[in-house]
Design an enzyme around this catalytic site. Structure first.
Site, PDB file in Angstrom:
ATOM      1  N   TYR A  40       1.699  12.820 -20.057  1.00 25.52           N
ATOM      2  CA  TYR A  40       1.821  12.022 -21.275  1.00 25.52           C
ATOM      3  C   TYR A  40       0.976  12.647 -22.387  1.00 25.52           C
ATOM      4  O   TYR A  40       1.458  12.868 -23.511  1.00 25.52           O
ATOM      5  CB  TYR A  40       1.376  10.587 -20.983  1.00 25.52           C
ATOM      6  N   ASP A  41      -0.279  12.957 -22.049  1.00 27.48           N
ATOM      7  CA  ASP A  41      -1.181  13.550 -23.046  1.00 27.48           C
ATOM      8  C   ASP A  41      -0.646  14.880 -23.558  1.00 27.48           C
ATOM      9  O   ASP A  41      -0.719  15.170 -24.754  1.00 27.48           O
ATOM     10  CB  ASP A  41      -2.571  13.793 -22.437  1.00 27.48           C
ATOM     11  N   SER A  86     -14.459  11.256  -7.018  1.00 27.79           N
ATOM     12  CA  SER A  86     -13.371  11.059  -6.056  1.00 27.79           C
ATOM     13  C   SER A  86     -13.814  11.652  -4.724  1.00 27.79           C
ATOM     14  O   SER A  86     -14.956  12.087  -4.586  1.00 27.79           O
ATOM     15  CB  SER A  86     -12.075  11.669  -6.555  1.00 27.79           C
ATOM     16  N   GLU A 118     -14.782   3.053   6.770  1.00 29.80           N
ATOM     17  CA  GLU A 118     -14.226   1.940   5.994  1.00 29.80           C
ATOM     18  C   GLU A 118     -12.734   2.140   5.752  1.00 29.80           C
ATOM     19  O   GLU A 118     -12.319   3.252   5.438  1.00 29.80           O
ATOM     20  CB  GLU A 118     -14.944   1.878   4.627  1.00 29.80           C
ATOM     21  N   LYS A 120      -9.543   2.561   3.746  1.00 26.18           N
ATOM     22  CA  LYS A 120      -9.389   3.001   2.356  1.00 26.18           C
ATOM     23  C   LYS A 120      -8.245   2.214   1.741  1.00 26.18           C
ATOM     24  O   LYS A 120      -7.081   2.435   2.067  1.00 26.18           O
ATOM     25  CB  LYS A 120      -9.110   4.503   2.301  1.00 26.18           C
ATOM     26  N   ASP A 122      -5.537   0.903  -0.917  1.00 31.53           N
ATOM     27  CA  ASP A 122      -4.712   1.576  -1.901  1.00 31.53           C
ATOM     28  C   ASP A 122      -4.563   0.652  -3.098  1.00 31.53           C
ATOM     29  O   ASP A 122      -3.619  -0.111  -3.191  1.00 31.53           O
ATOM     30  CB  ASP A 122      -3.354   1.873  -1.263  1.00 31.53           C
ATOM     31  N   TYR A 231     -17.242  -1.778  -2.080  1.00 36.66           N
ATOM     32  CA  TYR A 231     -17.627  -0.783  -1.082  1.00 36.66           C
ATOM     33  C   TYR A 231     -18.815   0.072  -1.486  1.00 36.66           C
ATOM     34  O   TYR A 231     -19.178   1.005  -0.774  1.00 36.66           O
ATOM     35  CB  TYR A 231     -16.443   0.100  -0.719  1.00 36.66           C
ATOM     36  N   LYS A 319      -7.064  10.669   5.398  1.00 36.14           N
ATOM     37  CA  LYS A 319      -5.825  10.013   4.985  1.00 36.14           C
ATOM     38  C   LYS A 319      -4.837   9.863   6.145  1.00 36.14           C
ATOM     39  O   LYS A 319      -4.755  10.737   7.005  1.00 36.14           O
ATOM     40  CB  LYS A 319      -5.144  10.840   3.873  1.00 36.14           C
ATOM     41  N   CYS A 413      32.066  -2.536 -15.209  1.00 39.72           N
ATOM     42  CA  CYS A 413      31.472  -3.205 -14.052  1.00 39.72           C
ATOM     43  C   CYS A 413      32.303  -2.869 -12.805  1.00 39.72           C
ATOM     44  O   CYS A 413      33.523  -3.029 -12.820  1.00 39.72           O
ATOM     45  CB  CYS A 413      31.443  -4.713 -14.282  1.00 39.72           C
ATOM     46  N   CYS A 416      34.062  -6.451 -11.627  1.00 43.68           N
ATOM     47  CA  CYS A 416      35.083  -7.169 -12.392  1.00 43.68           C
ATOM     48  C   CYS A 416      35.769  -6.293 -13.443  1.00 43.68           C
ATOM     49  O   CYS A 416      36.713  -6.728 -14.081  1.00 43.68           O
ATOM     50  CB  CYS A 416      34.476  -8.409 -13.053  1.00 43.68           C
ATOM     51  N   CYS A 431      26.554  -5.947 -16.934  1.00 42.23           N
ATOM     52  CA  CYS A 431      27.941  -6.376 -17.057  1.00 42.23           C
ATOM     53  C   CYS A 431      27.911  -7.626 -17.935  1.00 42.23           C
ATOM     54  O   CYS A 431      27.141  -8.548 -17.687  1.00 42.23           O
ATOM     55  CB  CYS A 431      28.485  -6.706 -15.672  1.00 42.23           C
ATOM     56  N   CYS A 436      31.829 -12.785 -13.944  1.00 40.78           N
ATOM     57  CA  CYS A 436      31.975 -11.693 -12.968  1.00 40.78           C
ATOM     58  C   CYS A 436      31.653 -12.232 -11.574  1.00 40.78           C
ATOM     59  O   CYS A 436      30.595 -12.836 -11.377  1.00 40.78           O
ATOM     60  CB  CYS A 436      31.021 -10.563 -13.334  1.00 40.78           C
TER      61      CYS A 436
HETATM   62  S1  IVH Z   1     -16.029   5.391  -1.908  1.00 43.71           S
HETATM   63  C1  IVH Z   1     -18.074   8.659  -3.987  1.00 43.71           C
HETATM   64  N1  IVH Z   1     -14.923   3.632  -0.348  1.00 43.71           N
HETATM   65  O1  IVH Z   1     -10.642   5.885  -2.992  1.00 43.71           O
HETATM   66  C2  IVH Z   1     -17.447   7.542  -3.297  1.00 43.71           C
HETATM   67  N2  IVH Z   1     -13.598   4.593  -2.065  1.00 43.71           N
HETATM   68  O2  IVH Z   1     -10.711   8.948  -3.634  1.00 43.71           O
HETATM   69  C3  IVH Z   1     -16.083   7.301  -3.786  1.00 43.71           C
HETATM   70  N3  IVH Z   1     -11.308   3.757  -2.190  1.00 43.71           N
HETATM   71  O3  IVH Z   1     -11.611   6.030  -6.340  1.00 43.71           O
HETATM   72  C4  IVH Z   1     -15.515   6.027  -3.454  1.00 43.71           C
HETATM   73  N4  IVH Z   1     -11.487   2.327  -0.518  1.00 43.71           N
HETATM   74  O4  IVH Z   1     -10.558   3.907  -5.510  1.00 43.71           O
HETATM   75  C5  IVH Z   1     -14.741   4.460  -1.395  1.00 43.71           C
HETATM   76  N5  IVH Z   1     -14.068   2.040   1.097  1.00 43.71           N
HETATM   77  C6  IVH Z   1     -13.898   2.859   0.059  1.00 43.71           C
HETATM   78  C7  IVH Z   1     -12.673   2.952  -0.637  1.00 43.71           C
HETATM   79  C8  IVH Z   1     -12.558   3.844  -1.694  1.00 43.71           C
HETATM   80  C9  IVH Z   1     -10.684   2.817  -1.448  1.00 43.71           C
HETATM   81  C10 IVH Z   1     -10.695   4.521  -3.291  1.00 43.71           C
HETATM   82  C11 IVH Z   1     -11.463   4.425  -4.577  1.00 43.71           C
HETATM   83  C12 IVH Z   1     -11.823   5.812  -4.979  1.00 43.71           C
HETATM   84  C13 IVH Z   1     -10.893   6.630  -4.151  1.00 43.71           C
HETATM   85  C14 IVH Z   1     -11.594   7.913  -3.786  1.00 43.71           C
END
Ligand code: IVH
Length: 674
Positions: A40-41, A86, A118, A120, A122, A231, A319, A413, A416, A431, A436
């Site tokens: 987009y940017d 991240s 933990e 993760k 979504d 978290y 993942k 359509c 119909c 339509c 219809c």
């Molecule tokens: S820790 C430096 N813990 O995953 C620590 N992240 O790719 C970074 N996420 O942006 C985050 N569950 O949106 C952490 N239990 C969890 C998580 C978690 C989901 C997401 C979060 C972060 C992304 C990291």
């Protein structure tokens, strides 16, 4: 000397405007983006630079004239005091063992390292800043350095404490991080409502959460079932933690929701065992997870390990394998919905995706097919997530043979044969023939469904049969059906016919809000139906309201108001209403305002876990006694009913001096003991 703009440049500028406008619409209106932020940017930059270079191209309607400012406004931005990093990804046990080895090597450790593991989630990452215990600001992750300020929206999330729960002095500063999400059930309900209201559906819970959090009108966010699991933390002052486990415990004590499935302080082999368990349980969880996050537990060790510019060295995301498979598109069929919208659906060679057989995938609309260039005969990557309808991720180009057939939406359509139109600013083609048969069938199905007339036995197949035989032309015809007519149908015994006639008879007594929802007025779902039914005493009163009057009702916007006025001004619709009344459909009102119950319009809020009943049971009891139950504590709350582990509502109620009842006191009150 001014040069004239070449045709090529002019047409590129026009093309850019169109792509950007469509991108804006998908992003802001549909909450279903098709362009990445970066893309987009890049497009926007290209357009700005073309318009700068060739002033002739400038136009007041160019999207460059309102950069990032769609009607309404935008969000302010705020820098995170510590970047929101991240995570690096691990995809197999080998990657995880490598991570453990790296950690040990950097720490020169001989003993095992302990980790938290933990789920993760979504969803969407947020940061909430508490100063002296009070929620001061909330931001999205943004690019990790700068986030968007979404404080008003985050405040609407029931599970976010507005004030930290503590008996001691609250820390001077605490930045809490977590993931905002929508459960699968919440997502289903949200989309059902949107379907009822004729609004575009969200593609998945993550998009629904992101779209809801980035609403400019926080009153809309408040209606969305957002939840949060926390978290971690950013900066903190006046409080000390020594491990990730301690942070999570501390957050729980402050009143935050922390995922109960988190494993505390385990060695790496147990981390791997837990991953296998989580992967197995994944489909049964009430929310989507896409993997697991592994973090070194000890904060002193985290400090030594440090961070790179992108991600910490003390954590990794492990993942899950994506639920994707390759299969072939056998055909593309067009379905016609209740409001006439034409939706292309791909028929696929059946394929097993993570244990579920997939043989269809929604293609949303023509733009989507164009964008992904999906042709009949193509091999494609299909993806399934949670309960969501499978989607085609992309075409496998290398498998093209040249015999694939491009698809285009029909100009009439398919059911119909009527003309179809593409409304301004809409991706959908419709339509225009209200009669219809496909639309009639869908309208009747909607009418008979749960939460509306709820006519048991009058299911999809029977509706098809009755419409095809010309026995049902509108939903009003349902009340003219006779037992004889039903018995004459193929495969219908006298008993079933009798049952259906009984169900039709029973459905005739209907609550006003359900009746309004059943009518299938565009944009009027369960929610708007409820608002209208509380405001008007009868269908007659509602039907003579002008759009202007309707618009003045809290919760009814101009589009909905116009749609309602439109519906009731239509002569055919008025005839349908009159016929239903003549057939004996009796609408009853919900209690409006004045109730004579023991609790006499008192407003309650319920928090925490009750011992002898669920919160929804308590709610029913309170409502049956004439009380109202609302979800948030405010100045107009009369009582807070408080169970075990109450949330932030407890602190808020105390702050406002609201009477607090335990479960026993509530039962006494209900019994009239007070
Ligand atoms: S820790 C430096 N813990 O995953 C620590 N992240 O790719 C970074 N996420 O942006 C985050 N569950 O949106 C952490 N239990 C969890 C998580 C978690 C989901 C997401 C979060 C972060 C992304 C990291």
């Amino acid at each position: 000397m001014t040069e004239t703009v070449s045709m090529d440049i002019r047409s590129r500028a026009l093309e850019l405007r169109e792509i950007i406008n469509r991108g804006n619409y998908r992003y802001y209106i549909l909450d279903d983006p098709e362009l990445s932020d970066a893309e987009y940017d890049r497009l926007m930059k290209e357009l700005i630079s073309l318009e700068r270079q060739w002033p002739d191209l400038a136009s007041p309607v160019s999207p460059t004239q309102r950069i990032g400012a769609p009607p309404g406004a935008t969000f302010d931005t705020l820098n995170h005091s510590l970047p929101m990093l991240s995570l690096d990804n691990a995809f197999d046990p080998g990657d995880v063992m490598d991570f453990d080895r790296r950690v040990k090597k950097l720490l020169k450790a001989v003993d095992p390292i302990y980790y938290t593991a933990e789920p993760k989630l979504d969803g969407v990452a947020v940061e909430m800043v508490y100063r002296n215990g009070v929620l001061e600001a909330a931001t999205t992750r943004g690019d990790g350095i700068t986030g968007e300020v979404v404080t008003a929206n985050v405040r609407t999330i029931r599970t976010v404490p507005l004030v930290l729960q503590t008996d001691l002095q609250a820390p001077e500063l605490l930045e809490v991080r977590g993931e905002v999400f929508i459960s699968r059930e919440g997502f289903k309900r949200l989309n059902q409502d949107r379907l009822g209201e004729g609004l575009p559906l969200f593609a998945n819970p993550r998009n629904a959460a992101a779209g809801s959090l980035r609403q400019l009108d926080s009153r809309i966010t408040a209606l969305r079932p957002l939840e949060v699991f926390c978290y971690g933390i950013g900066r903190a002052a006046g409080i000390d933690f020594s491990s990730q486990g301690e942070i999570l415990e501390g957050l729980k004590n402050f009143g935050f929701r922390v995922n109960p499935l988190i494993q505390y302080r385990i060695p790496i082999d147990q981390v791997l065992a837990y991953y296998r368990q989580l992967e197995q349980d994944r489909d049964q969880l009430p929310y989507d997870i896409d993997g697991m996050v592994i973090k070194v537990d000890d904060l002193a060790l985290q400090d030594i390990l440090g961070v790179t510019s992108r991600s910490p060295r003390w954590a990794v995301a492990y993942k899950f394998k994506a639920l994707q498979e390759t299969t072939q598109v056998l055909n593309i069929e067009v379905q016609v919905g209740r409001t006439g919208s034409l939706t292309p659906v791909a028929h696929l060679e059946p394929v097993n995706v993570g244990g579920v057989t997939v043989s269809r995938a929604t293609l949303h609309n023509e733009d989507e097919i164009r964008r992904k260039d999906i042709r009949i005969g193509d091999f494609v990557l299909v993806q399934r997530a949670g309960d969501v309808i499978p989607e085609i991720v992309k075409v496998i180009d290398s498998k093209r043979t040249g015999t694939e057939e491009p698809f285009s939406m029909p100009s009439a359509c398919p059911v119909c044969g009527s003309r179809v139109v593409r409304e301004k600013d809409e991706a959908a083609i419709r339509c225009i023939n209200a009669a219809c048969p496909a639309q009639v069938k869908e309208r009747i199905r909607h009418f008979c469904g749960k939460g509306r007339f709820d006519i048991e036995g009058l299911g999809e197949k029977l509706v098809d049969q009755l419409v095809d035989a010309g026995l049902l032309k509108s939903y009003a015809d349902i009340f003219g059906l006779t037992r004889q007519t039903l018995e004459n149908l193929n495969r219908m015994g006298p008993k079933s016919a009798g049952n259906i006639m009984g169900a039709i008879e029973k459905s005739k007594d209907i609550r006003f809000s359900k009746f309004l929802f059943a009518l299938g007025i565009r944009h009027v779902g369960e929610h708007a139906g409820g608002i209208l039914s509380r405001r008007y005493a009868s269908v007659e009163a509602l039907s003579s309201a002008s759009a202007g009057e309707l618009e003045s009702i809290e919760g009814i916007g101009p589009v909905v108001a116009a749609s309602i006025a439109d519906f009731f001004s239509n002569e055919d619709n008025r005839t349908l209403l009159a016929r239903m009344a003549a057939a004996g459909v009796r609408i009853f009102q919900e209690e409006r305002g004045s109730t004579r119950g023991i609790l006499d319009s008192k407003t309650f809020v319920i928090t925490g876990t009750l011992e002898n009943q669920s919160r929804s049971e308590a709610k029913k009891r309170i409502e049956a006694a004439g009380g109202k139950v609302s979800s948030a504590v405010s100045g107009s709350t009369d009582y807070l009913v408080c169970g075990d582990s109450p949330g932030s509502k407890f602190a808020k109620a105390k702050e406002l001096g609201i009477s607090i009842l335990d479960e026993k006191a509530l039962m006494e009150l209900l019994a009239g003991g007070k």
